[in-house]
Design a protein around this motif. Sequence first.
Motif, PDB file in Angstrom:
ATOM      1  N   ALA A 123     -17.343  62.053 -19.438  1.00  0.00           N
ATOM      2  CA  ALA A 123     -17.909  60.978 -18.610  1.00  0.00           C
ATOM      3  C   ALA A 123     -17.158  59.668 -18.885  1.00  0.00           C
ATOM      4  CB  ALA A 123     -19.392  60.816 -18.903  1.00  0.00           C
ATOM      5  N   ARG A 124     -16.883  59.400 -20.133  1.00  0.00           N
ATOM      6  CA  ARG A 124     -16.167  58.173 -20.497  1.00  0.00           C
ATOM      7  C   ARG A 124     -14.747  58.199 -19.943  1.00  0.00           C
ATOM      8  NH1 ARG A 124     -12.695  57.099 -24.384  1.00  0.00           N
ATOM      9  NH2 ARG A 124     -13.188  58.956 -25.572  1.00  0.00           N
ATOM     10  N   ILE A 125     -14.063  59.327 -20.080  1.00  0.00           N
ATOM     11  CA  ILE A 125     -12.676  59.438 -19.600  1.00  0.00           C
ATOM     12  C   ILE A 125     -12.629  59.318 -18.074  1.00  0.00           C
ATOM     13  CG2 ILE A 125     -10.746  61.058 -19.334  1.00  0.00           C
ATOM     14  CD1 ILE A 125     -11.452  61.989 -22.253  1.00  0.00           C
ATOM     15  N   ALA A 126     -13.564  59.956 -17.373  1.00  0.00           N
ATOM     16  CA  ALA A 126     -13.601  59.868 -15.909  1.00  0.00           C
ATOM     17  C   ALA A 126     -13.820  58.417 -15.482  1.00  0.00           C
ATOM     18  CB  ALA A 126     -14.702  60.769 -15.353  1.00  0.00           C
ATOM     19  N   THR A 127     -14.718  57.722 -16.184  1.00  0.00           N
ATOM     20  CA  THR A 127     -14.988  56.306 -15.879  1.00  0.00           C
ATOM     21  C   THR A 127     -13.763  55.451 -16.164  1.00  0.00           C
ATOM     22  OG1 THR A 127     -17.313  56.644 -16.421  1.00  0.00           O
ATOM     23  CG2 THR A 127     -16.540  54.373 -16.365  1.00  0.00           C
ATOM     24  N   GLU A 128     -13.118  55.694 -17.298  1.00  0.00           N
ATOM     25  CA  GLU A 128     -11.916  54.925 -17.646  1.00  0.00           C
ATOM     26  C   GLU A 128     -10.804  55.155 -16.626  1.00  0.00           C
ATOM     27  OE1 GLU A 128     -11.035  56.250 -21.607  1.00  0.00           O
ATOM     28  OE2 GLU A 128     -12.502  54.906 -22.514  1.00  0.00           O
ATOM     29  N   ASN A 129     -10.609  56.403 -16.217  1.00  0.00           N
ATOM     30  CA  ASN A 129      -9.567  56.714 -15.230  1.00  0.00           C
ATOM     31  C   ASN A 129      -9.837  56.009 -13.906  1.00  0.00           C
ATOM     32  OD1 ASN A 129      -8.149  58.300 -17.012  1.00  0.00           O
ATOM     33  ND2 ASN A 129      -8.961  60.228 -16.256  1.00  0.00           N
ATOM     34  N   GLU A 130     -11.106  56.006 -13.490  1.00  0.00           N
ATOM     35  CA  GLU A 130     -11.488  55.332 -12.243  1.00  0.00           C
ATOM     36  C   GLU A 130     -11.229  53.826 -12.358  1.00  0.00           C
ATOM     37  OE1 GLU A 130     -13.106  55.642  -8.315  1.00  0.00           O
ATOM     38  OE2 GLU A 130     -12.399  57.147  -9.702  1.00  0.00           O
ATOM     39  N   LEU A 131     -11.571  53.251 -13.498  1.00  0.00           N
ATOM     40  CA  LEU A 131     -11.365  51.815 -13.721  1.00  0.00           C
ATOM     41  C   LEU A 131      -9.876  51.467 -13.696  1.00  0.00           C
ATOM     42  CD1 LEU A 131     -12.469  49.016 -14.397  1.00  0.00           C
ATOM     43  CD2 LEU A 131     -12.412  49.667 -16.810  1.00  0.00           C
ATOM     44  N   ILE A 132      -9.067  52.255 -14.367  1.00  0.00           N
ATOM     45  CA  ILE A 132      -7.619  52.012 -14.402  1.00  0.00           C
ATOM     46  C   ILE A 132      -7.029  52.124 -12.995  1.00  0.00           C
ATOM     47  CG2 ILE A 132      -5.408  52.977 -15.207  1.00  0.00           C
ATOM     48  CD1 ILE A 132      -6.999  53.712 -17.845  1.00  0.00           C
TER      49      ILE A 132
END
Length: 193
Positions: A123-132
């Motif tokens: 969940a954190r990685i998916a959120t970080e990827n979306e933010l980037i």
Amino acid sequence: MDKLIENIKAYIPLNDNEIQLLKEAVVKKNYQKNKIIFTEGKISDEIYFVTKGCVRLFYNVDGNDKTAFFYTEGQFICAGESYTFNIPAIENYQAIEQTELFVFGKSKIERLLKEIPKLEVIARIATENELITCQKVIASFVTKSAEQRYIDLLHTNGELFHRVPQQYIASFLGVSPETLSRIKTRVFNKKSS
């Protein structure tokens, strides 16, 4: 399902029991070309994972579609603000080609996270990827010309030009289809000379 498991295993190991729990938590859905997957005004309670196809994120601005992003195989999709804060979404998602998604309902995700706490990492990685990704799109509009954005898209995700109608590419780049045509001609002529 294998694509989803591989994607998750790239970040965390999963044992057979955890894989089984994951399989039980998702629903596979197929969407025909041009079918709307999610519409503005609804409250999002699902996260999608693209296993096949291409999905367009767009906003309705004064009656006109404005394309913001394209999702392809191996990417998660979520109307984040709506999902997180339980408010009506402002975005729309549309299948650009025959598309297969794995769908995670919010209640199943919450249960999964209790049973497999290490999935929080995903969940954190998916959120970080979306933010980037969002930051890159914003930066490109602030710092680059339409022609530079076109060249970047050609280099980073050139396959989209074969999968997505040109009017959506033009909208994503922030130009009219006619301007996109002129940009393509200019870029081609520069490469040729």
